[in-house]
Design a protein around this motif. Sequence first.
Motif, short mmCIF file in Angstrom:
data_model
loop_
_atom_site.label_atom_id
_atom_site.label_comp_id
_atom_site.label_asym_id
_atom_site.label_seq_id
_atom_site.Cartn_x
_atom_site.Cartn_y
_atom_site.Cartn_z
N LYS A 85 0.76 -1.17 0.04
CA LYS A 85 0.14 0.10 0.08
C LYS A 85 1.05 1.47 0.15
O LYS A 85 1.78 1.19 0.64
CB LYS A 85 -1.12 -0.10 1.29
CG LYS A 85 -1.97 -1.00 1.21
CD LYS A 85 -3.13 -0.47 0.33
CE LYS A 85 -4.17 -1.75 0.06
NZ LYS A 85 -4.78 -1.46 -1.25
N ALA A 86 0.29 2.15 -0.71
CA ALA A 86 1.01 3.64 -0.62
C ALA A 86 0.73 4.29 0.79
O ALA A 86 -0.21 4.31 1.26
CB ALA A 86 0.59 4.33 -1.83
N CYS A 87 1.85 5.23 0.91
CA CYS A 87 1.85 5.97 2.22
C CYS A 87 1.22 7.37 1.77
O CYS A 87 1.60 7.97 0.78
CB CYS A 87 2.87 6.37 2.67
SG CYS A 87 3.32 4.64 3.55
N GLY A 88 0.60 7.89 2.74
CA GLY A 88 -0.08 9.38 2.57
C GLY A 88 1.05 10.33 2.84
O GLY A 88 2.07 10.00 3.47
N ASP A 89 0.60 11.39 2.40
CA ASP A 89 1.57 12.62 2.43
C ASP A 89 1.75 13.26 3.91
O ASP A 89 2.50 13.78 4.44
CB ASP A 89 1.16 13.89 1.76
CG ASP A 89 1.20 13.68 0.14
OD1 ASP A 89 2.07 12.75 -0.09
OD2 ASP A 89 0.34 14.01 -0.52
N ALA A 104 -2.29 -0.97 7.28
CA ALA A 104 -2.85 -1.24 6.11
C ALA A 104 -4.12 -1.53 6.06
O ALA A 104 -5.07 -1.12 5.24
CB ALA A 104 -1.96 -1.90 5.12
N LEU A 105 -4.27 -2.33 6.92
CA LEU A 105 -5.82 -2.85 7.17
C LEU A 105 -6.78 -1.82 7.61
O LEU A 105 -7.95 -1.76 7.22
CB LEU A 105 -5.84 -4.10 8.12
CG LEU A 105 -5.31 -5.40 7.69
CD1 LEU A 105 -5.06 -6.38 8.60
CD2 LEU A 105 -5.74 -6.00 6.24
N GLY A 152 -8.42 1.68 -2.48
CA GLY A 152 -7.57 2.53 -3.03
C GLY A 152 -6.77 3.21 -1.93
O GLY A 152 -6.30 4.45 -2.34
N ALA A 153 -6.95 2.77 -0.93
CA ALA A 153 -6.66 3.55 0.36
C ALA A 153 -5.04 3.92 0.29
O ALA A 153 -4.31 2.80 0.03
CB ALA A 153 -7.14 2.84 1.58
N LYS A 154 -4.50 4.86 1.02
CA LYS A 154 -3.35 4.98 1.37
C LYS A 154 -3.01 5.20 2.91
O LYS A 154 -4.26 5.51 3.55
CB LYS A 154 -2.75 6.40 0.83
CG LYS A 154 -2.61 6.63 -0.76
CD LYS A 154 -1.99 7.87 -1.05
CE LYS A 154 -1.58 7.92 -2.60
NZ LYS A 154 -1.04 9.28 -2.75
N ILE A 155 -2.04 4.42 3.34
CA ILE A 155 -1.78 4.44 4.70
C ILE A 155 -1.43 5.97 5.10
O ILE A 155 -0.60 6.56 4.80
CB ILE A 155 -0.63 3.45 4.96
CG1 ILE A 155 -1.06 2.09 4.55
CG2 ILE A 155 -0.60 3.55 6.55
CD1 ILE A 155 0.13 0.98 4.71
N GLY A 156 -2.28 6.28 6.42
CA GLY A 156 -2.14 7.63 6.89
C GLY A 156 -1.56 7.51 8.26
O GLY A 156 -1.42 6.37 8.81
#
Length: 82
Positions: free
Chosen positions: A1-5, A34-35, A44-48
Amino acid sequence: KACGDDIEVQELSREEITGGFSGAELIAICREAALYALEDCGSGAKIGRKHLLRSIESTKRQITPEMLAFYASYQKDAASSS
Protein backbone atom coordinates in the motif's frame (compact mmCIF):
# COMPACT_ATOMS: atom_id res chain seq x y z
CA LYS A 1 0.00 0.00 0.00
CA ALA A 2 1.07 3.56 -0.64
CA CYS A 3 1.65 6.01 2.18
CA GLY A 4 -0.14 9.30 2.56
CA ASP A 5 1.56 12.68 2.53
CA ASP A 6 0.88 13.14 6.25
CA ILE A 7 3.42 10.53 7.32
CA GLU A 8 6.69 11.88 8.67
CA VAL A 9 9.21 9.10 9.24
CA GLN A 10 11.31 11.26 11.56
CA GLU A 11 8.33 11.75 13.86
CA LEU A 12 7.33 8.10 13.84
CA SER A 13 10.89 6.97 14.55
CA ARG A 14 11.10 8.94 17.80
CA GLU A 15 11.86 6.81 20.85
CA GLU A 16 8.59 7.68 22.60
CA ILE A 17 6.54 6.51 19.61
CA THR A 18 8.20 3.37 18.24
CA GLY A 19 11.09 2.78 20.64
CA GLY A 20 11.30 -0.74 21.99
CA PHE A 21 9.48 -2.40 19.11
CA SER A 22 11.31 -5.21 17.35
CA GLY A 23 11.67 -5.26 13.58
CA ALA A 24 8.97 -7.91 13.35
CA GLU A 25 6.64 -5.80 15.47
CA LEU A 26 7.22 -2.78 13.21
CA ILE A 27 6.33 -4.89 10.18
CA ALA A 28 3.16 -6.06 11.94
CA ILE A 29 2.31 -2.44 12.78
CA CYS A 30 2.60 -1.48 9.10
CA ARG A 31 0.46 -4.42 8.01
CA GLU A 32 -2.20 -3.58 10.58
CA ALA A 33 -2.13 0.07 9.49
CA ALA A 34 -2.76 -1.08 5.92
CA LEU A 35 -5.84 -2.98 7.12
CA TYR A 36 -7.08 0.10 8.98
CA ALA A 37 -6.64 2.13 5.78
CA LEU A 38 -8.64 -0.44 3.83
CA GLU A 39 -11.41 -0.32 6.42
CA ASP A 40 -11.54 3.47 6.22
CA CYS A 41 -11.16 4.09 2.50
CA GLY A 42 -11.50 0.89 0.49
CA SER A 43 -9.13 -0.68 -2.02
CA GLY A 44 -7.46 2.53 -3.23
CA ALA A 45 -6.53 3.59 0.29
CA LYS A 46 -3.25 5.14 1.30
CA ILE A 47 -1.86 4.44 4.73
CA GLY A 48 -2.10 7.63 6.75
CA ARG A 49 -0.57 8.87 9.97
CA LYS A 50 -3.79 8.10 11.85
CA HIS A 51 -3.67 4.47 10.69
CA LEU A 52 -0.08 4.04 11.84
CA LEU A 53 -0.68 5.71 15.20
CA ARG A 54 -3.78 3.60 15.78
CA SER A 55 -1.79 0.47 15.00
CA ILE A 56 1.09 1.53 17.26
CA GLU A 57 -1.33 2.19 20.12
CA SER A 58 -2.90 -1.26 19.79
CA THR A 59 0.40 -3.16 19.57
CA LYS A 60 2.00 -4.44 22.75
CA ARG A 61 5.79 -4.37 22.88
CA GLN A 62 7.10 -7.90 23.30
CA ILE A 63 10.65 -6.87 24.15
CA THR A 64 10.85 -5.80 27.78
CA PRO A 65 13.29 -3.23 29.21
CA GLU A 66 14.93 -6.13 31.06
CA MET A 67 15.57 -7.94 27.79
CA LEU A 68 17.09 -4.81 26.27
CA ALA A 69 19.35 -4.38 29.31
CA PHE A 70 20.47 -8.01 29.07
CA TYR A 71 21.39 -7.70 25.40
CA ALA A 72 23.19 -4.39 25.99
CA SER A 73 25.19 -6.02 28.78
CA TYR A 74 25.93 -9.04 26.60
CA GLN A 75 27.09 -6.81 23.75
CA LYS A 76 29.33 -4.81 26.10
CA ASP A 77 30.86 -8.01 27.55
CA ALA A 78 31.42 -9.48 24.07
CA ALA A 79 33.11 -6.28 22.88
CA SER A 80 35.45 -6.12 25.89
CA SER A 81 36.52 -9.77 25.54
CA SER A 82 37.62 -9.48 21.91
